[in-house]
Design a protein around this motif. Structure first.
Motif, mmCIF file in Angstrom:
data_model
loop_
_atom_site.group_PDB
_atom_site.id
_atom_site.type_symbol
_atom_site.label_atom_id
_atom_site.label_comp_id
_atom_site.label_asym_id
_atom_site.label_seq_id
_atom_site.Cartn_x
_atom_site.Cartn_y
_atom_site.Cartn_z
ATOM 1 N N MET A 122 0.837 -1.184 0.000
ATOM 2 C CA MET A 122 0.000 0.000 0.000
ATOM 3 C C MET A 122 0.883 1.249 0.000
ATOM 4 O O MET A 122 1.879 1.314 0.693
ATOM 5 N N LEU A 123 0.488 2.232 -0.800
ATOM 6 C CA LEU A 123 1.269 3.457 -0.898
ATOM 7 C C LEU A 123 1.057 4.324 0.333
ATOM 8 O O LEU A 123 -0.063 4.545 0.756
ATOM 9 N N SER A 124 2.145 4.810 0.877
ATOM 10 C CA SER A 124 2.026 5.709 2.019
ATOM 11 C C SER A 124 2.091 7.164 1.567
ATOM 12 O O SER A 124 1.820 8.061 2.328
ATOM 13 N N LEU A 125 2.474 7.386 0.311
ATOM 14 C CA LEU A 125 2.561 8.744 -0.210
ATOM 15 C C LEU A 125 1.190 9.229 -0.635
ATOM 16 O O LEU A 125 0.349 8.446 -1.042
ATOM 17 N N LYS A 126 0.999 10.544 -0.571
ATOM 18 C CA LYS A 126 -0.289 11.062 -1.021
ATOM 19 C C LYS A 126 -0.332 11.040 -2.544
ATOM 20 O O LYS A 126 0.691 11.095 -3.218
ATOM 21 N N GLU A 127 -1.538 10.952 -3.076
ATOM 22 C CA GLU A 127 -1.720 10.848 -4.519
ATOM 23 C C GLU A 127 -1.367 12.174 -5.188
ATOM 24 O O GLU A 127 -1.814 13.226 -4.753
ATOM 25 N N PRO A 128 -0.586 12.117 -6.260
ATOM 26 C CA PRO A 128 -0.154 13.349 -6.933
ATOM 27 C C PRO A 128 -1.160 13.839 -7.983
ATOM 28 O O PRO A 128 -0.770 14.420 -8.991
ATOM 29 N N TRP A 129 -2.432 13.571 -7.783
ATOM 30 C CA TRP A 129 -3.438 14.069 -8.709
ATOM 31 C C TRP A 129 -4.597 14.667 -7.936
ATOM 32 O O TRP A 129 -4.860 14.317 -6.808
ATOM 33 N N ARG A 130 -5.246 15.630 -8.609
ATOM 34 C CA ARG A 130 -6.420 16.301 -8.049
ATOM 35 C C ARG A 130 -7.597 16.061 -8.970
ATOM 36 O O ARG A 130 -7.438 16.006 -10.190
ATOM 37 N N TYR A 131 -8.760 15.950 -8.370
ATOM 38 C CA TYR A 131 -9.977 15.696 -9.141
ATOM 39 C C TYR A 131 -10.671 17.006 -9.493
ATOM 40 O O TYR A 131 -10.625 17.970 -8.730
ATOM 41 N N SER A 132 -11.316 17.029 -10.667
ATOM 42 C CA SER A 132 -12.170 18.148 -11.048
ATOM 43 C C SER A 132 -13.447 17.556 -11.647
ATOM 44 O O SER A 132 -13.572 16.337 -11.758
ATOM 45 N N THR A 133 -14.356 18.410 -12.054
ATOM 46 C CA THR A 133 -15.601 17.901 -12.637
ATOM 47 C C THR A 133 -15.374 17.297 -14.014
ATOM 48 O O THR A 133 -16.175 16.491 -14.472
ATOM 49 N N THR A 134 -14.268 17.652 -14.672
ATOM 50 C CA THR A 134 -14.029 17.165 -16.035
ATOM 51 C C THR A 134 -12.947 16.095 -16.123
ATOM 52 O O THR A 134 -12.669 15.598 -17.204
ATOM 53 N N GLY A 135 -12.311 15.756 -14.996
ATOM 54 C CA GLY A 135 -11.255 14.747 -15.039
ATOM 55 C C GLY A 135 -10.297 14.894 -13.881
ATOM 56 O O GLY A 135 -10.709 15.149 -12.758
ATOM 57 N N VAL A 136 -8.994 14.760 -14.166
ATOM 58 C CA VAL A 136 -7.970 14.877 -13.128
ATOM 59 C C VAL A 136 -6.816 15.731 -13.640
ATOM 60 O O VAL A 136 -6.587 15.851 -14.842
ATOM 61 N N SER A 137 -6.078 16.298 -12.692
ATOM 62 C CA SER A 137 -4.848 17.026 -12.971
ATOM 63 C C SER A 137 -3.743 16.282 -12.237
ATOM 64 O O SER A 137 -3.839 16.058 -11.028
ATOM 65 N N VAL A 138 -2.705 15.878 -12.972
ATOM 66 C CA VAL A 138 -1.665 15.020 -12.418
ATOM 67 C C VAL A 138 -0.328 15.762 -12.393
ATOM 68 O O VAL A 138 0.092 16.331 -13.401
ATOM 69 N N ALA A 139 0.333 15.737 -11.234
ATOM 70 C CA ALA A 139 1.691 16.280 -11.120
ATOM 71 C C ALA A 139 2.648 15.148 -11.473
ATOM 72 O O ALA A 139 2.580 14.065 -10.891
ATOM 73 N N ILE A 140 3.544 15.416 -12.438
ATOM 74 C CA ILE A 140 4.485 14.374 -12.840
ATOM 75 C C ILE A 140 5.910 14.913 -12.865
ATOM 76 O O ILE A 140 6.132 16.112 -12.942
ATOM 77 N N ARG A 141 6.857 13.990 -12.753
ATOM 78 C CA ARG A 141 8.274 14.299 -12.947
ATOM 79 C C ARG A 141 8.760 13.399 -14.070
ATOM 80 O O ARG A 141 8.674 12.178 -13.990
ATOM 81 N N VAL A 142 9.273 14.026 -15.122
ATOM 82 C CA VAL A 142 9.649 13.300 -16.336
ATOM 83 C C VAL A 142 11.156 13.064 -16.392
ATOM 84 O O VAL A 142 11.938 13.968 -16.087
ATOM 85 N N THR A 143 11.530 11.861 -16.789
ATOM 86 C CA THR A 143 12.916 11.555 -17.109
ATOM 87 C C THR A 143 12.989 11.284 -18.599
ATOM 88 O O THR A 143 12.577 10.214 -19.056
ATOM 89 N N PRO A 144 13.450 12.282 -19.390
ATOM 90 C CA PRO A 144 13.615 12.029 -20.822
ATOM 91 C C PRO A 144 14.817 11.114 -21.052
ATOM 92 O O PRO A 144 15.694 11.000 -20.194
ATOM 93 N N ARG A 145 14.857 10.462 -22.188
ATOM 94 C CA ARG A 145 15.912 9.491 -22.516
ATOM 95 C C ARG A 145 16.063 8.473 -21.388
ATOM 96 O O ARG A 145 17.171 8.110 -20.997
ATOM 97 N N GLY A 146 14.912 8.008 -20.877
ATOM 98 C CA GLY A 146 14.905 7.084 -19.743
ATOM 99 C C GLY A 146 15.026 5.629 -20.118
ATOM 100 O O GLY A 146 14.858 4.767 -19.258
ATOM 101 N N GLY A 147 15.269 5.326 -21.391
ATOM 102 C CA GLY A 147 15.482 3.937 -21.792
ATOM 103 C C GLY A 147 14.224 3.215 -22.213
ATOM 104 O O GLY A 147 14.268 2.297 -23.014
ATOM 105 N N ARG A 148 13.075 3.611 -21.677
ATOM 106 C CA ARG A 148 11.792 3.000 -22.049
ATOM 107 C C ARG A 148 10.681 3.970 -21.676
ATOM 108 O O ARG A 148 10.897 4.894 -20.899
ATOM 109 N N ASP A 149 9.502 3.741 -22.225
ATOM 110 C CA ASP A 149 8.326 4.532 -21.864
ATOM 111 C C ASP A 149 7.611 3.777 -20.752
ATOM 112 O O ASP A 149 7.120 2.663 -20.973
#
Length: 113
Positions: free
Chosen positions: A1-28
């Protein structure tokens, strides 16, 4: 079970997600949830594309659309076009998207603290 809080917020039209990207990460792939030094949680995403001319951004949007089962047109960049930290909006049923994100984060969580 994840102990971290979820990095997304809900709205009436969907969700907003906070992400950290690693480009050239070897795979998607989605690598789970990580807590930043300032206490914010982000969804860790890696893509093969390079961070040049928006290639990594397009790869991230495509990966999220595929992973969440939505059209590419339903996923858009809200902020952070040249940053590793980004806010992504995903349109759709917020409850279904939240559940899909929870499953992705839990199945892909690779030992985050």
């Amino acid at each position: 079970m994840l102990s971290l809080k979820e990095p997304w917020r809900y709205s009436t039209t969907g969700v907003s997600v906070a992400i950290r990207v690693t480009p050239r990460g070897g795979r998607d792939d989605i690598d789970g949830i990580e807590e930043l030094a300032d206490g914010r949680s982000v969804l860790k995403v890696r893509v093969r594309a390079i961070a040049d001319g928006g290639e990594a951004n397009r790869a991230v949007l495509g990966l999220l659309a595929k992973s969440l089962g939505v059209r590419k047109a339903d996923v858009r960049l809200l902020s952070g076009p040249t940053s590793r930290l980004k806010q992504i909006a995903v349109d759709g049923d917020p409850a279904r998207l939240g559940e899909a994100l929870r499953r992705l984060a839990a199945s892909e969580d690779k030992g985050s603290k």
